[in-house]
Design a protein around this motif. Structure first.
Motif, PDB file in Angstrom:
ATOM      1  N   GLN A  89       1.194  -1.030   0.184  1.00  0.00           N
ATOM      2  CA  GLN A  89       0.227  -0.253   0.009  1.00  0.00           C
ATOM      3  C   GLN A  89       1.215   0.816   0.338  1.00  0.00           C
ATOM      4  O   GLN A  89       2.153   1.252   0.703  1.00  0.00           O
ATOM      5  CB  GLN A  89      -0.766   0.192   1.072  1.00  0.00           C
ATOM      6  CG  GLN A  89      -2.247   0.701   0.990  1.00  0.00           C
ATOM      7  CD  GLN A  89      -3.067   1.101   2.431  1.00  0.00           C
ATOM      8  OE1 GLN A  89      -2.739   0.165   3.405  1.00  0.00           O
ATOM      9  NE2 GLN A  89      -4.068   1.849   2.916  1.00  0.00           N
ATOM     10  N   ASP A 135      -7.611   8.262  -1.176  1.00  0.00           N
ATOM     11  CA  ASP A 135      -7.861   6.916  -2.313  1.00  0.00           C
ATOM     12  C   ASP A 135      -8.470   7.659  -3.434  1.00  0.00           C
ATOM     13  O   ASP A 135      -7.949   9.281  -3.067  1.00  0.00           O
ATOM     14  CB  ASP A 135      -9.488   6.735  -1.760  1.00  0.00           C
ATOM     15  CG  ASP A 135      -9.343   6.259  -0.615  1.00  0.00           C
ATOM     16  OD1 ASP A 135      -8.215   5.344   0.462  1.00  0.00           O
ATOM     17  OD2 ASP A 135     -10.190   5.425   0.051  1.00  0.00           O
ATOM     18  N   MET A 157      -7.339   7.033 -11.434  1.00  0.00           N
ATOM     19  CA  MET A 157      -7.440   5.649 -10.973  1.00  0.00           C
ATOM     20  C   MET A 157      -6.383   4.937 -12.987  1.00  0.00           C
ATOM     21  O   MET A 157      -5.613   4.729 -12.462  1.00  0.00           O
ATOM     22  CB  MET A 157      -8.109   4.646 -10.734  1.00  0.00           C
ATOM     23  CG  MET A 157      -7.388   2.661 -10.989  1.00  0.00           C
ATOM     24  SD  MET A 157      -8.402   1.665 -10.197  1.00  0.00           S
ATOM     25  CE  MET A 157      -9.836   1.981 -11.493  1.00  0.00           C
ATOM     26  N   TYR A 197       1.542  -0.465 -11.196  1.00  0.00           N
ATOM     27  CA  TYR A 197       0.370   0.214  -9.588  1.00  0.00           C
ATOM     28  C   TYR A 197      -0.553  -0.772  -9.872  1.00  0.00           C
ATOM     29  O   TYR A 197      -1.195  -1.136 -10.928  1.00  0.00           O
ATOM     30  CB  TYR A 197      -0.628   1.000 -10.139  1.00  0.00           C
ATOM     31  CG  TYR A 197       0.619   2.409  -9.477  1.00  0.00           C
ATOM     32  CD1 TYR A 197       0.642   2.925  -9.062  1.00  0.00           C
ATOM     33  CD2 TYR A 197       0.902   3.388 -10.879  1.00  0.00           C
ATOM     34  CE1 TYR A 197       2.052   4.003  -8.576  1.00  0.00           C
ATOM     35  CE2 TYR A 197       1.809   3.949 -11.231  1.00  0.00           C
ATOM     36  CZ  TYR A 197       2.061   4.682  -9.599  1.00  0.00           C
ATOM     37  OH  TYR A 197       3.059   5.668  -8.962  1.00  0.00           O
ATOM     38  N   PHE A 223      -4.798  -1.597  -8.252  1.00  0.00           N
ATOM     39  CA  PHE A 223      -5.920  -0.957  -7.634  1.00  0.00           C
ATOM     40  C   PHE A 223      -6.739  -1.790  -6.368  1.00  0.00           C
ATOM     41  O   PHE A 223      -7.162  -2.503  -7.179  1.00  0.00           O
ATOM     42  CB  PHE A 223      -6.683   0.207  -8.257  1.00  0.00           C
ATOM     43  CG  PHE A 223      -5.354   0.832  -8.737  1.00  0.00           C
ATOM     44  CD1 PHE A 223      -5.427   1.768  -8.714  1.00  0.00           C
ATOM     45  CD2 PHE A 223      -4.907   0.863 -10.502  1.00  0.00           C
ATOM     46  CE1 PHE A 223      -4.253   3.012  -8.855  1.00  0.00           C
ATOM     47  CE2 PHE A 223      -4.139   1.475 -11.067  1.00  0.00           C
ATOM     48  CZ  PHE A 223      -3.767   2.696 -10.381  1.00  0.00           C
ATOM     49  N   LYS A 242     -10.576  -1.576  -4.767  1.00  0.00           N
ATOM     50  CA  LYS A 242     -11.801  -1.653  -5.055  1.00  0.00           C
ATOM     51  C   LYS A 242     -12.312  -1.359  -3.844  1.00  0.00           C
ATOM     52  O   LYS A 242     -12.259  -2.443  -2.458  1.00  0.00           O
ATOM     53  CB  LYS A 242     -12.686  -1.568  -5.533  1.00  0.00           C
ATOM     54  CG  LYS A 242     -13.917  -1.511  -5.566  1.00  0.00           C
ATOM     55  CD  LYS A 242     -15.386  -1.098  -6.951  1.00  0.00           C
ATOM     56  CE  LYS A 242     -16.150  -0.728  -6.652  1.00  0.00           C
ATOM     57  NZ  LYS A 242     -16.881  -1.391  -8.234  1.00  0.00           N
ATOM     58  N   PHE A 269     -10.903   3.212  -4.489  1.00  0.00           N
ATOM     59  CA  PHE A 269      -9.685   2.757  -5.248  1.00  0.00           C
ATOM     60  C   PHE A 269      -8.256   2.969  -4.564  1.00  0.00           C
ATOM     61  O   PHE A 269      -7.883   3.860  -4.063  1.00  0.00           O
ATOM     62  CB  PHE A 269      -9.505   2.938  -7.092  1.00  0.00           C
ATOM     63  CG  PHE A 269     -10.553   1.718  -7.000  1.00  0.00           C
ATOM     64  CD1 PHE A 269     -10.800   0.588  -7.563  1.00  0.00           C
ATOM     65  CD2 PHE A 269     -11.376   3.028  -8.248  1.00  0.00           C
ATOM     66  CE1 PHE A 269     -11.095   0.131  -8.174  1.00  0.00           C
ATOM     67  CE2 PHE A 269     -12.315   2.307  -8.725  1.00  0.00           C
ATOM     68  CZ  PHE A 269     -12.384   1.199  -9.228  1.00  0.00           C
ATOM     69  N   VAL A 309      -4.690   2.966  -3.509  1.00  0.00           N
ATOM     70  CA  VAL A 309      -3.387   2.266  -4.966  1.00  0.00           C
ATOM     71  C   VAL A 309      -2.336   1.061  -4.325  1.00  0.00           C
ATOM     72  O   VAL A 309      -2.197   1.499  -2.418  1.00  0.00           O
ATOM     73  CB  VAL A 309      -2.698   3.108  -4.973  1.00  0.00           C
ATOM     74  CG1 VAL A 309      -1.567   3.530  -6.010  1.00  0.00           C
ATOM     75  CG2 VAL A 309      -3.806   5.011  -5.370  1.00  0.00           C
TER      76      VAL A 309
END
Length: 119
Positions: free
Chosen positions: A57, A63, A69, A101, A103, A105, A111, A113
């Motif tokens: 993370q 977020d 995203m 990356y 992502f 949800k 999302f 990252v």
């Protein structure tokens, strides 16, 4: 009389279903804590295993929305798997190389990252 307190077959059946359900919940929690180091009730595990390594993370974890995203990933992302807590995980993979990356949800249009660890 309540079916749980009944001493007939129905009472035994209901009690056995409750015990089996409780055992499933406990063993799922233990599994997630042991292998993924995350509780079942969280939507933000500290790391996600994908493409042969662990994605961590991001340090500054605001977020991001779907538009952010897609911009951060460099293209339109697609769902690639589900996280250990059964949330959709998305990434952009234009080639066979692992994406930078990933992502996860956490809410409608939100999302978390995860980045590929730098070596």
């Amino acid at each position: 009389m309540s079916p749980v307190l009944a001493s007939s077959r129905a009472g035994n059946f209901v009690r056995s279903l409750l015990i089996i359900g409780l055992m499933v919940i406990i063993f799922r929690e233990l599994y997630l804590l042991w292998f993924f180091h995350t509780p079942a009730w969280t939507s933000r595990p500290p790391e996600i295993r994908y493409c042969g390594s662990y994605y961590e993370q991001r340090e500054n974890p605001p977020d991001v929305s779907t538009a952010e995203m897609n911009r951060l990933a460099g293209g339109r992302v697609k769902q690639i798997m589900r996280s250990p807590v059964l949330r959709p995980v998305a990434a952009y993979r234009p080639a066979k190389a692992c994406p930078r990356y990933v992502f996860a949800k956490v809410d409608d249009d939100r999302f978390v990252v995860y980045t590929f660890p730098s070596k």
